[in-house]
Design an enzyme around this catalytic site. Structure first.
Site, mmCIF file in Angstrom:
data_model
loop_
_atom_site.group_PDB
_atom_site.id
_atom_site.type_symbol
_atom_site.label_atom_id
_atom_site.label_comp_id
_atom_site.label_asym_id
_atom_site.label_seq_id
_atom_site.Cartn_x
_atom_site.Cartn_y
_atom_site.Cartn_z
ATOM 1 C CG HIS A 7 34.535 45.241 75.837
ATOM 2 N ND1 HIS A 7 34.576 43.916 75.504
ATOM 3 C CD2 HIS A 7 34.390 45.909 74.655
ATOM 4 C CE1 HIS A 7 34.457 43.771 74.203
ATOM 5 N NE2 HIS A 7 34.349 44.973 73.656
ATOM 6 C CE1 TYR A 53 28.964 44.062 65.347
ATOM 7 C CE2 TYR A 53 28.033 46.269 65.489
ATOM 8 C CZ TYR A 53 29.030 45.356 65.813
ATOM 9 O OH TYR A 53 30.061 45.742 66.617
ATOM 10 C CG ASN A 75 29.755 51.206 70.251
ATOM 11 O OD1 ASN A 75 30.850 51.677 69.986
ATOM 12 N ND2 ASN A 75 29.258 50.163 69.638
ATOM 13 N NE ARG A 87 55.008 95.933 71.213
ATOM 14 C CZ ARG A 87 55.774 95.732 70.133
ATOM 15 N NH1 ARG A 87 55.267 95.872 68.936
ATOM 16 N NH2 ARG A 87 57.039 95.400 70.276
ATOM 17 N N GLY A 122 32.688 43.535 66.779
ATOM 18 C CA GLY A 122 34.014 43.832 66.242
ATOM 19 C C GLY A 122 34.454 42.776 65.251
#
Length: 513
Positions: free
Chosen positions: A84, A54, A197, A286, A61
């Protein structure tokens, strides 16, 4: 010019700021170059095998099942970058893009990504040349990294797309690379994926937000003390022994800061001398240390997350020290996204309490003797009435920005990426929130300093007087008839944002926490 050396083990928040905001020069250590070469040798060996791996010899993907033949792999890497780089909307700020590129370079130099040394050297050269790729607002879901933003940066490394030159002009990236003698990279196996990535965009924005918020929280403590003075409140609630019995570190620090500013004040402690004496101050006065302190502790958590992420190598797949190349889910942005959203919530609450104190300063029924709206001639003059409207509008926007982005998820990539972090969105809205917070507390500063000056018969603390004098020297005018207010408010915002308030006070108080 400062030089930042990138090694194999992470980086620091200071280095990110130096590169992103101050143009620090980048050098790659010999250790990093050796680690890059070693990891690349592993990737090359895997690429030569017939078995698919891979990211090396497959698609990505939902398309990861296709084995890619050697003659198509360079094209695959180019194509993933081009496809992309699909961002839309306004340009992202230069400092964000520089942080994003530097942090991706940090991970590349870890030796866990399998990228060649020359790719890392080109990334450093582009940053050193002041070339900033054009990155767009929309395109990241904060999972599988900040994909579209990082792709636009990788596209520029290839000599494609647009980039901003050191002179601020946007031109074709190839032209800018050529002018600076930088050869475009020709991506090989794994490299396109490795450049895309990471959580680098959201992390860079987290680091810069923390730097800005640290200054704003310190400023908010100073301003809250000024308001307490202007309202003739009591500093007794800031006593360290009271905060020791509820030992949240941020709360104790905020109370100590306020107490240091109020030392020597002639305005505090008058709350029981009026016609209608107060037993105690309102919550917004306060409880200032409790609210600001909780925000400080939220920042401490976010800083821990950022430091861990800065020490990380985020990619998929990764080259492990034993030579294995393994897929993982480390690109998921949840840890960073949560921290970004937590900070937006805390900032919204700090803005909210500051607005309530401002409103109290302007209301003659609650301001203990101050004129309505701090006006010079109330009725003829409106004073700071609409300055508070502007502040209230900013607070309303802060509350909307506090809605968590990380509670959302939109499935993508044909349901392969079926849960995403939305961390980029969390970071973008936090940047807006940080800017708005500065404006909100600047309005309180403007009102509180005017109110103190209207208490002419009482002497403020030396630190308060130093703050007022510095603000007036910066061109922010004091009490008087109505005038065009926007320039004064903008100048007050710059005074806070640039750290001038803290710089004016600390010579009197000593370093504040």
């Amino acid at each position: 010019m400062q030089t930042v050396v990138v090694g194999t083990f992470g980086t620091t928040a200071d280095d990110v700021i130096a590169v992103a905001r101050h143009g620090a020069r980048i050098e790659l250590s010999g250790e990093a170059l050796a680690a890059l070469a070693d990891a690349r040798a592993i990737v090359d060996a895997l690429a030569a095998r017939p078995e698919p791996v891979y990211g090396v010899s497959t698609g990505f993907g939902a398309l990861a099942t296709r084995h890619i033949s050697p003659e198509l792999r360079a094209r695959l890497q180019r194509n993933i970058v081009r496809s992309h780089a699909a961002g839309m909307g306004p340009r992202v700020e230069r400092e964000v893009v520089r942080a994003l590129m530097f942090l991706r370079l940090k991970t590349v130099c870890s030796g866990r990504t399998g990228v060649r040394p020359e790719v890392a050297q080109t990334m450093a050269a582009v940053l050193n040349a002041g070339i900033t790729p054009v990155v767009h607002e929309y395109g990241s879901l904060g999972c599988s990294g900040d994909l579209a933003p990082l792709s636009h940066c990788a596209l520029a490394l290839m000599g494609e797309g647009d980039a901003e030159g050191p002179d601020g002009t946007v031109r074709p990236a190839g032209e800018l690379l050529a002018e600076h003698g930088i050869a475009p990279v020709e991506l090989r196996e794994k490299e396109g994926l490795a450049l895309l990535n990471g959580t680098d965009g959201m992390l860079g924005m987290l680091v810069m937000a923390l730097a800005d918020l640290e200054r704003l929280y310190k400023s908010a403590d100073i301003i809250a003390a000024l308001t307490l003075e202007a309202l003739l409140g009591t500093e007794k609630v800031l006593a360290p022994e009271l905060h020791a019995i509820r030992p949240h570190p941020g709360q104790g620090a905020a109370a100590a800061n306020m107490l240091a500013v109020l030392k020597g004040s002639g305005l505090t402690g008058h709350f029981q001398e009026e016609e209608a004496p107060r037993v105690q101050d309102a919550y917004s006065v306060r409880c200032a240390p409790q609210v600001a302190g909780a925000g400080r502790d939220t920042m401490a958590h976010a800083r821990l997350v950022a430091d861990r992420e800065l020490a990380s190598a985020v990619d998929n797949p990764v080259v492990l020290p034993d030579g294995r190349v393994e897929s993982n889910g480390n690109f998921h942005g949840a840890p960073v996204a949560y921290a970004l959203d937590f900070l937006a919530i805390a900032a919204a609450d700090l803005g909210s309490i500051a607005e309530r104190r401002t409103d109290r300063l302007l209301d003659k029924n609650r301001s203990h003797g101050l004129p309505p709206f701090l006006a010079d001639d109330a009725g003829v003059d409106s004073g700071l009435m609409i300055a508070q409207y502007t502040q209230a509008a900013l607070v309303g926007e802060m509350k909307r920005l506090a809605v968590p982005a990380s509670a959302d998820s939109i499935p993508s990539s044909a349901m392969q990426e079926d849960h995403v972090s939305m961390g980029w969105s969390a970071a973008r809205k936090l940047r807006t929130a940080v800017g708005n917070l500065g404006r909100i507390i600047a309005v309180e500063l403007y009102a509180a300093t005017r109110a103190i000056e209207l208490r002419r018969h009482l002497t403020p603390a030396p630190a308060s007087q130093a703050a007022i004098e510095a603000l007036r020297a910066a061109g922010v005018r004091g009490p008087g008839p109505d005038r065009f207010l926007a320039p004064d408010l903008e100048a007050a915002d710059a005074f806070v944002r640039d750290g001038l308030l803290v710089a004016a006070v600390e010579p009197v108080t000593g370093p504040l926490a």
